[in-house]
Write a protein that holds these residues in place. Structure first.
Motif, PDB file in Angstrom:
ATOM      1  N   ARG A   1       7.305 -42.109  15.028  1.00 47.67           N
ATOM      2  CA  ARG A   1       8.167 -42.421  16.152  1.00 47.67           C
ATOM      3  C   ARG A   1       8.076 -41.246  17.121  1.00 47.67           C
ATOM      4  O   ARG A   1       7.379 -40.264  16.852  1.00 47.67           O
ATOM      5  CB  ARG A   1       9.614 -42.619  15.707  1.00 47.67           C
ATOM      6  N   ALA A   2       8.776 -41.349  18.253  1.00 50.53           N
ATOM      7  CA  ALA A   2       8.800 -40.231  19.186  1.00 50.53           C
ATOM      8  C   ALA A   2       9.520 -39.064  18.528  1.00 50.53           C
ATOM      9  O   ALA A   2      10.479 -39.260  17.779  1.00 50.53           O
ATOM     10  CB  ALA A   2       9.522 -40.636  20.465  1.00 50.53           C
ATOM     11  N   PRO A   3       9.056 -37.831  18.765  1.00 49.81           N
ATOM     12  CA  PRO A   3       9.741 -36.687  18.172  1.00 49.81           C
ATOM     13  C   PRO A   3      11.195 -36.643  18.629  1.00 49.81           C
ATOM     14  O   PRO A   3      11.525 -37.032  19.753  1.00 49.81           O
ATOM     15  CB  PRO A   3       8.986 -35.480  18.733  1.00 49.81           C
ATOM     16  N   VAL A   4      12.053 -36.212  17.738  1.00 53.22           N
ATOM     17  CA  VAL A   4      13.456 -36.020  18.094  1.00 53.22           C
ATOM     18  C   VAL A   4      13.556 -34.808  19.019  1.00 53.22           C
ATOM     19  O   VAL A   4      12.907 -33.796  18.801  1.00 53.22           O
ATOM     20  CB  VAL A   4      14.282 -35.800  16.812  1.00 53.22           C
ATOM     21  N   GLY A   5      14.315 -34.947  20.071  1.00 49.80           N
ATOM     22  CA  GLY A   5      14.458 -33.858  21.030  1.00 49.80           C
ATOM     23  C   GLY A   5      15.001 -32.607  20.374  1.00 49.80           C
ATOM     24  O   GLY A   5      15.683 -32.655  19.349  1.00 49.80           O
ATOM     25  N   ALA A   6      14.693 -31.493  20.976  1.00 48.91           N
ATOM     26  CA  ALA A   6      15.096 -30.220  20.392  1.00 48.91           C
ATOM     27  C   ALA A   6      16.609 -30.035  20.476  1.00 48.91           C
ATOM     28  O   ALA A   6      17.274 -30.538  21.378  1.00 48.91           O
ATOM     29  CB  ALA A   6      14.389 -29.070  21.104  1.00 48.91           C
ATOM     30  N   LEU A   7      17.108 -29.288  19.524  1.00 47.40           N
ATOM     31  CA  LEU A   7      18.528 -28.927  19.463  1.00 47.40           C
ATOM     32  C   LEU A   7      18.981 -28.226  20.745  1.00 47.40           C
ATOM     33  O   LEU A   7      20.102 -28.410  21.220  1.00 47.40           O
ATOM     34  CB  LEU A   7      18.705 -27.985  18.263  1.00 47.40           C
ATOM     35  N   GLN A   8      18.097 -27.419  21.290  1.00 48.94           N
ATOM     36  CA  GLN A   8      18.465 -26.617  22.456  1.00 48.94           C
ATOM     37  C   GLN A   8      18.992 -27.472  23.593  1.00 48.94           C
ATOM     38  O   GLN A   8      19.838 -27.028  24.378  1.00 48.94           O
ATOM     39  CB  GLN A   8      17.254 -25.792  22.908  1.00 48.94           C
ATOM     40  N   GLY A   9      18.464 -28.701  23.702  1.00 48.65           N
ATOM     41  CA  GLY A   9      18.909 -29.571  24.778  1.00 48.65           C
ATOM     42  C   GLY A   9      20.395 -29.859  24.724  1.00 48.65           C
ATOM     43  O   GLY A   9      21.017 -30.173  25.738  1.00 48.65           O
ATOM     44  N   LEU A  10      20.984 -29.739  23.532  1.00 47.42           N
ATOM     45  CA  LEU A  10      22.403 -30.040  23.381  1.00 47.42           C
ATOM     46  C   LEU A  10      23.294 -28.878  23.808  1.00 47.42           C
ATOM     47  O   LEU A  10      24.438 -29.077  24.177  1.00 47.42           O
ATOM     48  CB  LEU A  10      22.714 -30.386  21.918  1.00 47.42           C
ATOM     49  N   ASP A  11      22.800 -27.675  23.705  1.00 45.62           N
ATOM     50  CA  ASP A  11      23.600 -26.530  24.118  1.00 45.62           C
ATOM     51  C   ASP A  11      22.723 -25.309  24.381  1.00 45.62           C
ATOM     52  O   ASP A  11      22.572 -24.444  23.519  1.00 45.62           O
ATOM     53  CB  ASP A  11      24.669 -26.197  23.072  1.00 45.62           C
ATOM     54  N   PRO A  12      22.160 -25.255  25.559  1.00 45.24           N
ATOM     55  CA  PRO A  12      21.219 -24.161  25.873  1.00 45.24           C
ATOM     56  C   PRO A  12      21.876 -22.789  25.935  1.00 45.24           C
ATOM     57  O   PRO A  12      21.164 -21.789  26.010  1.00 45.24           O
ATOM     58  CB  PRO A  12      20.643 -24.567  27.235  1.00 45.24           C
ATOM     59  N   GLU A  13      23.213 -22.744  25.898  1.00 42.73           N
ATOM     60  CA  GLU A  13      23.873 -21.439  25.896  1.00 42.73           C
ATOM     61  C   GLU A  13      24.093 -20.899  24.487  1.00 42.73           C
ATOM     62  O   GLU A  13      24.539 -19.777  24.309  1.00 42.73           O
ATOM     63  CB  GLU A  13      25.208 -21.504  26.636  1.00 42.73           C
ATOM     64  N   ARG A  14      23.808 -21.724  23.497  1.00 41.37           N
ATOM     65  CA  ARG A  14      24.003 -21.295  22.105  1.00 41.37           C
ATOM     66  C   ARG A  14      22.687 -21.265  21.329  1.00 41.37           C
ATOM     67  O   ARG A  14      22.650 -20.767  20.205  1.00 41.37           O
ATOM     68  CB  ARG A  14      24.974 -22.247  21.387  1.00 41.37           C
ATOM     69  N   VAL A  15      21.660 -21.876  21.894  1.00 40.21           N
ATOM     70  CA  VAL A  15      20.403 -22.009  21.160  1.00 40.21           C
ATOM     71  C   VAL A  15      19.283 -21.269  21.871  1.00 40.21           C
ATOM     72  O   VAL A  15      19.060 -21.457  23.065  1.00 40.21           O
ATOM     73  CB  VAL A  15      20.009 -23.500  21.012  1.00 40.21           C
ATOM     74  N   VAL A  16      18.597 -20.409  21.140  1.00 43.73           N
ATOM     75  CA  VAL A  16      17.334 -19.848  21.598  1.00 43.73           C
ATOM     76  C   VAL A  16      16.246 -20.760  21.048  1.00 43.73           C
ATOM     77  O   VAL A  16      16.107 -20.899  19.830  1.00 43.73           O
ATOM     78  CB  VAL A  16      17.118 -18.418  21.081  1.00 43.73           C
ATOM     79  N   TYR A  17      15.524 -21.407  21.942  1.00 42.00           N
ATOM     80  CA  TYR A  17      14.465 -22.314  21.525  1.00 42.00           C
ATOM     81  C   TYR A  17      13.151 -21.559  21.550  1.00 42.00           C
ATOM     82  O   TYR A  17      12.795 -20.948  22.559  1.00 42.00           O
ATOM     83  CB  TYR A  17      14.409 -23.505  22.484  1.00 42.00           C
ATOM     84  N   ALA A  18      12.407 -21.584  20.448  1.00 46.06           N
ATOM     85  CA  ALA A  18      11.145 -20.850  20.398  1.00 46.06           C
ATOM     86  C   ALA A  18      10.021 -21.744  19.900  1.00 46.06           C
ATOM     87  O   ALA A  18      10.192 -22.526  18.968  1.00 46.06           O
ATOM     88  CB  ALA A  18      11.268 -19.629  19.491  1.00 46.06           C
ATOM     89  N   GLY A  19       8.897 -21.621  20.546  1.00 43.36           N
ATOM     90  CA  GLY A  19       7.714 -22.382  20.153  1.00 43.36           C
ATOM     91  C   GLY A  19       6.464 -21.621  20.540  1.00 43.36           C
ATOM     92  O   GLY A  19       6.532 -20.544  21.132  1.00 43.36           O
ATOM     93  N   SER A  20       5.331 -22.186  20.197  1.00 49.00           N
ATOM     94  CA  SER A  20       4.078 -21.498  20.490  1.00 49.00           C
ATOM     95  C   SER A  20       2.924 -22.479  20.482  1.00 49.00           C
ATOM     96  O   SER A  20       3.090 -23.656  20.151  1.00 49.00           O
ATOM     97  CB  SER A  20       3.799 -20.413  19.449  1.00 49.00           C
ATOM     98  N   VAL A  21       1.747 -21.978  20.817  1.00 45.54           N
ATOM     99  CA  VAL A  21       0.536 -22.794  20.750  1.00 45.54           C
ATOM    100  C   VAL A  21      -0.167 -22.614  19.411  1.00 45.54           C
ATOM    101  O   VAL A  21      -1.296 -23.092  19.240  1.00 45.54           O
ATOM    102  CB  VAL A  21      -0.448 -22.443  21.899  1.00 45.54           C
ATOM    103  N   SER A  22       0.482 -21.952  18.461  1.00 44.11           N
ATOM    104  CA  SER A  22      -0.209 -21.622  17.210  1.00 44.11           C
ATOM    105  C   SER A  22      -0.646 -22.852  16.431  1.00 44.11           C
ATOM    106  O   SER A  22      -1.676 -22.832  15.765  1.00 44.11           O
ATOM    107  CB  SER A  22       0.678 -20.744  16.328  1.00 44.11           C
ATOM    108  N   LYS A  23       0.145 -23.920  16.470  1.00 42.61           N
ATOM    109  CA  LYS A  23      -0.242 -25.121  15.733  1.00 42.61           C
ATOM    110  C   LYS A  23      -1.030 -26.093  16.614  1.00 42.61           C
ATOM    111  O   LYS A  23      -1.806 -26.891  16.131  1.00 42.61           O
ATOM    112  CB  LYS A  23       1.004 -25.822  15.186  1.00 42.61           C
ATOM    113  N   SER A  24      -0.813 -26.036  17.915  1.00 42.90           N
ATOM    114  CA  SER A  24      -1.452 -27.005  18.809  1.00 42.90           C
ATOM    115  C   SER A  24      -2.801 -26.515  19.325  1.00 42.90           C
ATOM    116  O   SER A  24      -3.693 -27.312  19.588  1.00 42.90           O
ATOM    117  CB  SER A  24      -0.526 -27.302  19.991  1.00 42.90           C
ATOM    118  N   LEU A  25      -2.965 -25.210  19.483  1.00 36.03           N
ATOM    119  CA  LEU A  25      -4.242 -24.672  19.961  1.00 36.03           C
ATOM    120  C   LEU A  25      -4.833 -23.730  18.896  1.00 36.03           C
ATOM    121  O   LEU A  25      -5.743 -24.109  18.184  1.00 36.03           O
ATOM    122  CB  LEU A  25      -4.058 -23.943  21.298  1.00 36.03           C
TER     123      LEU A  25
END
Lengths: 502, 502
Positions: free
Chosen positions: B317-341
């Motif tokens: 299914r479509a990926p579930v949206g990130a937690l950060q979208g619910l409260d960007p003042e409480r969540v540091v969202y981190a990602g990288s190209v390590s798995k995709s590139l």
């Protein structure tokens, strides 16, 4: 130290005299290469202990005759190694092996550091220097000429790397760096900077700033609480170490290097220094002060961070070898491509004493897991194929010309201005006579005329009251025409001031 | 929370009902795009407060009729946003706006974190997984298929960047990252992961590991002493935070996410989590637990680090949206190209709450002055020209196929093995029945047969005594044939064991 033995040519004899002919470079080599080979051979002999401290060297005339080379070549080698601290000499008393060198000695736990950060003036300053609005000519130091970046050679290396790199090299990197880059850098640094460069001790990092932070964290974890920095010096060193929990202690400099008394009295066990071309004063540290610093480091079980921020750019003679070559167990040597290629590459290196190596590597790992692999492979290829040497020659020519243009413009437009420091690097210290001052109005008028300047006072605690205007003038990023224009503008602005208001 | 209002289509009326037709995507767009646009519009309306918590949504039938779209499309949107925590619903009771979202609210000082580090298994493990000697098939998780790296597209972007980048861009970088990359990433992340992605809050970094260290230092400087991590979870999170002086507290997970009781009782004010695809258990956090985590963060003035290590790879299914979208003042969202590139690129990003931003950026500056400029420009171009989306589709196809191959091989060769977790990511949790055990001998036999495995026990504190063998099997880096071969080898080795020695 007194000379204890005299040696001359011949095979190793019962008294252990070195075989001078083993130092002799291949007979057919051109004189320049033979001279360099002789220097390297002597350096290596001192480091390895084959030439012990106190060993008296043959006279230049004797050795030249033994080796069948010109006397000038031997004299040059002795002078070079004396400047670097390997040898000591007194006029009329001869030349002998100095006591500063300590290689393969006791692994300890102190730190002395020098810096590529020194010339950077902080990222903010450097960034501001480029695009600030009302600035017509920007003499603030810290940025090389970015138009000298070898785009096509870099692009070719990028292509080649992407074509040949095995898939597995794209995985998580070795936090110490790509083995091929560590090998290439070790060879280049040993040849150009006279360091003891074991690839196993070389850690690829993002520049001298990161080397400083890595070292700061490691020393802080070992219980050190303060680091000594040169006064005057780069405030950036202090900021970087502060981020690791280390306090900064300003240590006064004189014309030869750090003054030993205040250094000892400070109680610090780690210092950051720029001995090849001190930032900002522009002096080269004397051999005595280099030796004294290492003696101090051994005595306090301390470490030195050597920020070799522009050790490659010397215009009047061969660069003085790095301090690290004298004692790789006490000196962390750090450098980068920021002045030779581009700061935006964020690629540098640190040569780390054995005793600190594991801790530095683990810090590097937790900070970023290691530098980007493709960039490392590109630089390795660039160095291995001679591109890096070519680039340094190109920069050297350009920067020497710009330095000359600056000195000529100062002499013409601001007569009486003294320029201090060795003929090296990317900046000079200019002392403009008080009759063009006072400093506050000088700087205000310069700013109004669109000439961005940085006063020396921003780099230390000294506040001389003689009324002279002391400036740290960066010239490397400006073409000669812009340099002449800028100094002309400056003189026009402050000249009016002095004629009306003195 | 009780539904407080009911709204339906039409222009904003006196009661403040939303204008549903404003949510309507362009009439001519294909259904898939209209569905996505509807989801984004609803998400945005909730975030902006236009749809307040408790607002009751029209029924799917009503809204579909209002908008002139299929009912399935509306149902899908409701389900997606319910999974993400924006909406709440109960069968028969309708759907309303949840209370979890907090955007543009009070700036606070707590931390919750999730992870790209999670899937890495540590640099050492990943490195070892590639070239270890006696290994015939390596199922240890952490490395994507490095042969999928788009070399020619990357080379083209490199060429283009070197041809067009202005000289001044080669200077010291903005420590936050290149503006063009921050813009491109913000757009991509908002679209793909449903985050609130303000380019001004996006900090380019070298990956989730660095994001963790940056955050750790910032929180430590604020006086926090401990960070909570998921149990089971990646030990690497704890190691990274430990390097910043933070202790680690294991927090137990169940099938829905972190258990609220132990979280509250722990006393920590910062956690690292992997809600999209928990590492290693493979669950997706329930909407309730997502909301509960954010409630906790607000209550304790804490922060969450969301490690979105493989949030892009969902197969059913479509990926579930990130937690950060619910409260960007409480969540540091981190990602990288390590798995995709490729992990070797060392390029990632963090979306940082306003209250932490300056401190994180200053930490980034002292760590390395910013990421390499050319790499950033290349990724920006790659993202902007659609290369990144193409790459994700390519990986998604490959990894889905490999997951299917693994499941088929397990069913054939180790019948009775249960595979848990959602259809996502680069690994599965396999529970091999006790009749193939006991675990110690199972693992020993596997190693002898040249099959490298990692038991789930390495990732947490649980030690179930049921005799089943729990494995974290990475499949993404292996072609389907190698997967089948490896499971066959494994079954051969342990099958003999069980028939002889049970």
């Amino acid at each position: 130290m007194t000379p204890s033995r005299t040696t001359s040519g011949g095979a190793p004899g019962p008294a252990g005299q070195p075989a001078w002919e083993l130092l002799l470079p291949a007979a057919g080599a051109p004189a320049r290469r033979r001279g360099r080979a002789l220097q390297e051979a002597l350096r290596e002999a001192v480091r390895s202990g084959r030439l012990a401290a106190g060993t008296r060297l043959p006279s230049t005339r004797e050795l030249a005759a033994d080796l069948g080379v010109s006397r000038g070549l031997v004299t040059e080698a002795y002078e070079q190694l004396t400047a670097e601290g390997y040898l000591r000499g007194e006029r009329g008393a001869g030349t002998w092996v100095g006591g500063a060198v300590r290689v393969g000695g006791v692994a300890g736990s102190g730190v002395t550091a020098t810096g590529g950060v020194a010339g950077a003036g902080g990222a903010g300053g450097a960034g501001g220097a480029v695009g600030a609005p009302d600035v017509r000519v920007d003499f603030r130091p810290g940025v090389p000429d970015l138009s000298l970046f070898p785009r096509s050679a870099w692009a070719a290396a990028q292509r080649s790397v992407l074509a040949r790199l095995p898939h597995r090299a794209l995985g998580y990197p070795d936090p110490r760096g790509l083995p091929e880059l560590r090998g290439a850098l070790a060879g280049m640094l040993a040849r150009r900077r006279g360091v003891v460069a074991d690839p196993e001790r070389l850690v690829v990092c993002s520049g001298v700033a990161q080397a400083s932070t890595l070292l700061g964290f490691v020393l802080r974890a070992r219980g050190l609480r303060a680091v000594g920095v040169e006064d005057p010096g780069s405030p950036e060193h202090g900021r970087l170490f502060a981020s690791t929990g280390m306090e900064t202690v300003w240590l006064p400099l004189d014309g030869e290097g750090l003054r030993p008394g205040p250094l000892t009295a400070s109680g610090v066990r780690a210092v950051v220094v720029t001995p090849s071309h001190q930032f900002p004063s522009g002096i080269g540290w004397s051999a005595e002060r280099r030796a004294a610093l290492l003696d101090w480091a051994r005595a306090v079980d301390g470490y030195v961070l050597e920020d070799d921020y522009d050790g490659d750019f010397r215009y009047d003679r061969a660069p003085v070898g790095a301090l690290q070559g004298l004692d790789p167990e006490r000196v962390v040597y750090a450098g980068s491509v920021s002045k030779s290629l581009a700061p935006g590459l964020r690629l540098g290196w640190a040569l780390v004493p054995e005793a600190l190596l594991d801790e530095v590597v683990e810090r590097k790992r937790t900070m970023d897991l290691g530098n980007p692999v493709l960039d490392q492979a590109v630089l390795a290829e660039f160095v291995a194929r001679g591109g890096y040497d070519r680039q340094l020659r190109r920069c050297q020519r350009a920067y020497r010309e710009r330095r000359d243009a600056l000195l000529a413009a100062l002499a013409e437009h601001l007569p009486g201005t003294g320029v201090s420091g060795i003929a090296a690097g990317l900046h000079v210290i200019a002392r403009v006579p008080a009759r063009f001052g006072p400093p506050e109005r000088f700087l205000a008028r310069a700013a109004e005329a669109g000439v961005a300047l940085r006063p020396l006072e921003e780099y230390g605690t000294a506040r001389p009251a003689d009324g002279d205007v002391r400036l740290v003038i960066g010239y490397a990023h400006l073409p000669p025409s812009a340099i002449a224009e800028g100094i002309g503008l400056l003189a026009g602005a402050v000249g009016e001031l002095t004629s009306q208001n003195r």
